[in-house]
Design a protein around this motif. Sequence first.
Motif, PDB file in Angstrom:
ATOM      1  N   GLU A 147     -60.956  46.549  12.733  1.00 25.69           N
ATOM      2  CA  GLU A 147     -59.845  46.926  12.227  1.00 25.69           C
ATOM      3  C   GLU A 147     -58.828  47.710  13.269  1.00 25.69           C
ATOM      4  O   GLU A 147     -59.349  48.772  13.656  1.00 25.69           O
ATOM      5  N   ILE A 148     -57.850  47.106  13.580  1.00 28.01           N
ATOM      6  CA  ILE A 148     -56.895  47.816  14.534  1.00 28.01           C
ATOM      7  C   ILE A 148     -56.391  49.017  13.897  1.00 28.01           C
ATOM      8  O   ILE A 148     -55.971  48.966  12.552  1.00 28.01           O
ATOM      9  N   GLU A 149     -56.060  50.166  14.674  1.00 24.09           N
ATOM     10  CA  GLU A 149     -55.671  51.499  14.063  1.00 24.09           C
ATOM     11  C   GLU A 149     -54.843  51.893  15.068  1.00 24.09           C
ATOM     12  O   GLU A 149     -54.999  52.249  16.169  1.00 24.09           O
ATOM     13  N   LEU A 150     -53.755  52.472  14.900  1.00 25.60           N
ATOM     14  CA  LEU A 150     -52.794  53.368  15.424  1.00 25.60           C
ATOM     15  C   LEU A 150     -53.523  54.787  15.438  1.00 25.60           C
ATOM     16  O   LEU A 150     -53.688  55.386  14.218  1.00 25.60           O
ATOM     17  N   ALA A 151     -53.954  55.359  16.417  1.00 23.48           N
ATOM     18  CA  ALA A 151     -54.629  56.766  16.500  1.00 23.48           C
ATOM     19  C   ALA A 151     -53.414  57.679  16.966  1.00 23.48           C
ATOM     20  O   ALA A 151     -52.908  57.567  18.060  1.00 23.48           O
ATOM     21  N   ALA A 152     -53.560  58.862  16.222  1.00 25.32           N
ATOM     22  CA  ALA A 152     -52.533  60.048  16.731  1.00 25.32           C
ATOM     23  C   ALA A 152     -53.315  61.216  17.237  1.00 25.32           C
ATOM     24  O   ALA A 152     -54.582  61.228  16.873  1.00 25.32           O
ATOM     25  N   VAL A 153     -53.013  61.527  18.257  1.00 25.76           N
ATOM     26  CA  VAL A 153     -53.688  62.512  19.116  1.00 25.76           C
ATOM     27  C   VAL A 153     -53.024  64.032  18.722  1.00 25.76           C
ATOM     28  O   VAL A 153     -51.852  64.112  18.993  1.00 25.76           O
ATOM     29  N   ILE A 154     -53.901  65.004  18.236  1.00 22.42           N
ATOM     30  CA  ILE A 154     -53.219  66.295  17.655  1.00 22.42           C
ATOM     31  C   ILE A 154     -53.020  67.166  19.097  1.00 22.42           C
ATOM     32  O   ILE A 154     -53.755  67.287  19.869  1.00 22.42           O
ATOM     33  N   GLY A 155     -51.707  67.632  19.218  1.00 23.77           N
ATOM     34  CA  GLY A 155     -51.503  68.490  20.292  1.00 23.77           C
ATOM     35  C   GLY A 155     -51.206  70.028  19.888  1.00 23.77           C
ATOM     36  O   GLY A 155     -51.262  70.647  20.981  1.00 23.77           O
ATOM     37  N   ARG A 156     -51.103  70.300  18.737  1.00 22.43           N
ATOM     38  CA  ARG A 156     -50.923  71.707  18.351  1.00 22.43           C
ATOM     39  C   ARG A 156     -51.871  71.899  17.009  1.00 22.43           C
ATOM     40  O   ARG A 156     -51.730  70.895  16.081  1.00 22.43           O
ATOM     41  N   THR A 157     -52.259  73.013  16.942  1.00 21.64           N
ATOM     42  CA  THR A 157     -53.310  73.465  15.850  1.00 21.64           C
ATOM     43  C   THR A 157     -52.399  73.245  14.603  1.00 21.64           C
ATOM     44  O   THR A 157     -51.436  73.573  14.398  1.00 21.64           O
ATOM     45  N   ALA A 158     -53.074  72.444  13.634  1.00 22.75           N
ATOM     46  CA  ALA A 158     -52.543  72.267  12.429  1.00 22.75           C
ATOM     47  C   ALA A 158     -53.350  72.561  11.177  1.00 22.75           C
ATOM     48  O   ALA A 158     -54.600  72.180  10.987  1.00 22.75           O
ATOM     49  N   ARG A 159     -52.967  73.683  10.309  1.00 22.66           N
ATOM     50  CA  ARG A 159     -53.719  74.103   9.034  1.00 22.66           C
ATOM     51  C   ARG A 159     -52.635  74.414   8.029  1.00 22.66           C
ATOM     52  O   ARG A 159     -51.778  75.133   8.280  1.00 22.66           O
ATOM     53  N   ASN A 160     -52.996  73.398   6.957  1.00 20.04           N
ATOM     54  CA  ASN A 160     -51.955  73.441   5.807  1.00 20.04           C
ATOM     55  C   ASN A 160     -50.579  73.198   5.978  1.00 20.04           C
ATOM     56  O   ASN A 160     -49.678  74.098   5.772  1.00 20.04           O
ATOM     57  N   VAL A 161     -50.231  72.282   6.836  1.00 24.53           N
ATOM     58  CA  VAL A 161     -48.922  72.052   7.454  1.00 24.53           C
ATOM     59  C   VAL A 161     -48.323  71.235   6.194  1.00 24.53           C
ATOM     60  O   VAL A 161     -48.782  70.468   5.479  1.00 24.53           O
ATOM     61  N   SER A 162     -46.890  71.259   6.486  1.00 23.88           N
ATOM     62  CA  SER A 162     -46.278  70.288   5.232  1.00 23.88           C
ATOM     63  C   SER A 162     -46.017  69.117   6.059  1.00 23.88           C
ATOM     64  O   SER A 162     -45.903  68.756   7.066  1.00 23.88           O
ATOM     65  N   PRO A 163     -45.506  67.882   5.120  1.00 19.24           N
ATOM     66  CA  PRO A 163     -45.237  66.629   5.907  1.00 19.24           C
ATOM     67  C   PRO A 163     -44.157  66.627   6.610  1.00 19.24           C
ATOM     68  O   PRO A 163     -43.908  65.884   7.646  1.00 19.24           O
ATOM     69  N   ASP A 164     -43.201  67.624   6.254  1.00 27.64           N
ATOM     70  CA  ASP A 164     -42.030  67.817   7.111  1.00 27.64           C
ATOM     71  C   ASP A 164     -42.065  68.314   8.599  1.00 27.64           C
ATOM     72  O   ASP A 164     -41.420  68.253   9.259  1.00 27.64           O
ATOM     73  N   THR A 165     -43.228  68.995   8.730  1.00 29.71           N
ATOM     74  CA  THR A 165     -43.494  69.688  10.032  1.00 29.71           C
ATOM     75  C   THR A 165     -44.655  68.823  10.737  1.00 29.71           C
ATOM     76  O   THR A 165     -44.982  69.205  11.733  1.00 29.71           O
ATOM     77  N   ALA A 166     -45.404  68.061  10.002  1.00 27.80           N
ATOM     78  CA  ALA A 166     -46.645  67.429  10.453  1.00 27.80           C
ATOM     79  C   ALA A 166     -46.462  66.926  11.645  1.00 27.80           C
ATOM     80  O   ALA A 166     -47.345  66.811  12.597  1.00 27.80           O
ATOM     81  N   LEU A 167     -45.639  66.052  11.947  1.00 32.28           N
ATOM     82  CA  LEU A 167     -45.163  65.237  12.959  1.00 32.28           C
ATOM     83  C   LEU A 167     -45.278  66.094  14.380  1.00 32.28           C
ATOM     84  O   LEU A 167     -45.363  65.675  15.383  1.00 32.28           O
ATOM     85  N   ASP A 168     -44.703  67.349  14.076  1.00 32.81           N
ATOM     86  CA  ASP A 168     -44.579  68.475  15.525  1.00 32.81           C
ATOM     87  C   ASP A 168     -45.910  68.676  15.989  1.00 32.81           C
ATOM     88  O   ASP A 168     -45.976  69.241  16.956  1.00 32.81           O
ATOM     89  N   HIS A 169     -47.106  68.372  15.326  1.00 38.21           N
ATOM     90  CA  HIS A 169     -48.387  68.534  15.622  1.00 38.21           C
ATOM     91  C   HIS A 169     -48.998  67.474  16.600  1.00 38.21           C
ATOM     92  O   HIS A 169     -50.109  67.579  17.043  1.00 38.21           O
ATOM     93  N   VAL A 170     -48.190  66.461  16.521  1.00 40.12           N
ATOM     94  CA  VAL A 170     -48.941  65.112  17.299  1.00 40.12           C
ATOM     95  C   VAL A 170     -48.528  65.143  18.772  1.00 40.12           C
ATOM     96  O   VAL A 170     -46.982  65.047  19.039  1.00 40.12           O
ATOM     97  N   ALA A 171     -49.416  65.122  19.567  1.00 39.02           N
ATOM     98  CA  ALA A 171     -48.866  64.923  21.115  1.00 39.02           C
ATOM     99  C   ALA A 171     -48.779  63.401  21.530  1.00 39.02           C
ATOM    100  O   ALA A 171     -47.678  63.194  22.352  1.00 39.02           O
ATOM    101  N   ALA A 172     -49.419  62.525  20.910  1.00 38.57           N
ATOM    102  CA  ALA A 172     -49.504  61.265  21.827  1.00 38.57           C
ATOM    103  C   ALA A 172     -50.096  60.340  20.608  1.00 38.57           C
ATOM    104  O   ALA A 172     -50.759  60.575  19.646  1.00 38.57           O
ATOM    105  N   TYR A 173     -49.917  58.924  21.092  1.00 42.53           N
ATOM    106  CA  TYR A 173     -50.471  57.995  20.287  1.00 42.53           C
ATOM    107  C   TYR A 173     -51.459  57.088  21.350  1.00 42.53           C
ATOM    108  O   TYR A 173     -51.146  56.965  22.532  1.00 42.53           O
ATOM    109  N   THR A 174     -52.253  56.173  20.615  1.00 43.33           N
ATOM    110  CA  THR A 174     -53.096  55.133  21.369  1.00 43.33           C
ATOM    111  C   THR A 174     -53.505  54.172  20.472  1.00 43.33           C
ATOM    112  O   THR A 174     -53.587  54.286  19.175  1.00 43.33           O
ATOM    113  N   VAL A 175     -54.023  53.252  21.086  1.00 43.80           N
ATOM    114  CA  VAL A 175     -54.676  52.197  20.296  1.00 43.80           C
ATOM    115  C   VAL A 175     -56.251  52.488  19.776  1.00 43.80           C
ATOM    116  O   VAL A 175     -56.812  53.093  20.866  1.00 43.80           O
ATOM    117  N   SER A 176     -56.657  51.969  18.674  1.00 41.40           N
ATOM    118  CA  SER A 176     -58.003  52.010  18.679  1.00 41.40           C
ATOM    119  C   SER A 176     -58.288  50.777  17.674  1.00 41.40           C
ATOM    120  O   SER A 176     -57.569  50.384  16.765  1.00 41.40           O
TER     121      SER A 176
END
Length: 306
Positions: A147-176
């Motif tokens: 199963e190929i998957e896009l993997a997101a690497v968390i760059g900032r602590t996320a706790r109970n975040v909204s979908p509107d701000t969730a991507l602000d917590h992603v630092a990078a992407y890789t293949v998995s």
Amino acid sequence: MPNDIAPDRWSLATVDRAGTAIACLEVGDAAYALEPSLARVGLAGMTRVIDLFGDWDRSRAALDRAAGLVDEADRVAFDRRLAPLLYPGKILCAGANYFDHLAEMGMPGAKKEEQRLFFFMKPPRNAIVGEGPTVHMPIGTRAFDWEIELAAVIGRTARNVSPDTALDHVAAYTVSVDFSARDHNRAPETFYKLDWVAGKANDTCCPTGPRLVPASTFADPQAIGLKLSVNGEVKQNGSTADMIFSIAEQIAIASRIMTLDPGDLILTGTPAGVGVPKQTFLKVGDRVDAEIEAIGRLSVTIQEPR
């Protein structure tokens, strides 16, 4: 596989040179040792990629500066690529998160409002591997699937975040690639019917790579192409546009379950084309090539169980 790619000039990798893991800053087609490259711009002590996530905002700014000041003396010749993030925190995986994958698994016409996003986990120390002859068949499986998957690497602590701000917590992407022992995943004789640990948490069954690209590379993370081949035959060819729950929604939902920490990996689901619907599975010696737009190709060869 259309997407408006931002002109980021660098990515991150970890490579093997004569048995030593070296964290690298990639600029163009070259890899430069990360530690001296960042020390040159005032960020000392970054010997591993994971070190960058202690303060991603600071690290990101330093990486931007360092990419324009690389020194040929720091250029690294290497034997092969390891997983770019050798020491992730948690590995959280979204299950059944593409409409076409649900259809091939026996649920055509599924509606988002009828679905509930669920996650399973993989062990970070033993599951993560890089390219090459690195993936070992789980002991006793006769139904080893891809199963190929896009993997997101968390760059900032996320706790109970909204979908509107969730991507602000992603630092990078890789293949998995989420390799699965489908036969071990099933437990029909039990009341719970499935065993996610036995089917999904096997050693070496979460290769990642070839690099981490900053999240800002993608103008729209829901328009990224994914492709997986087995022995040169294309099996999966999809787009993140077909996700049921977006990456932002996944992060928001996961962050209500647990705190997401910098350096955690979120595997975001797989499109159609896995082996189980046709009962076509991997064998020792098979080569799997997983490629995601603007990130690159991760290639592994299946080995004997160990």
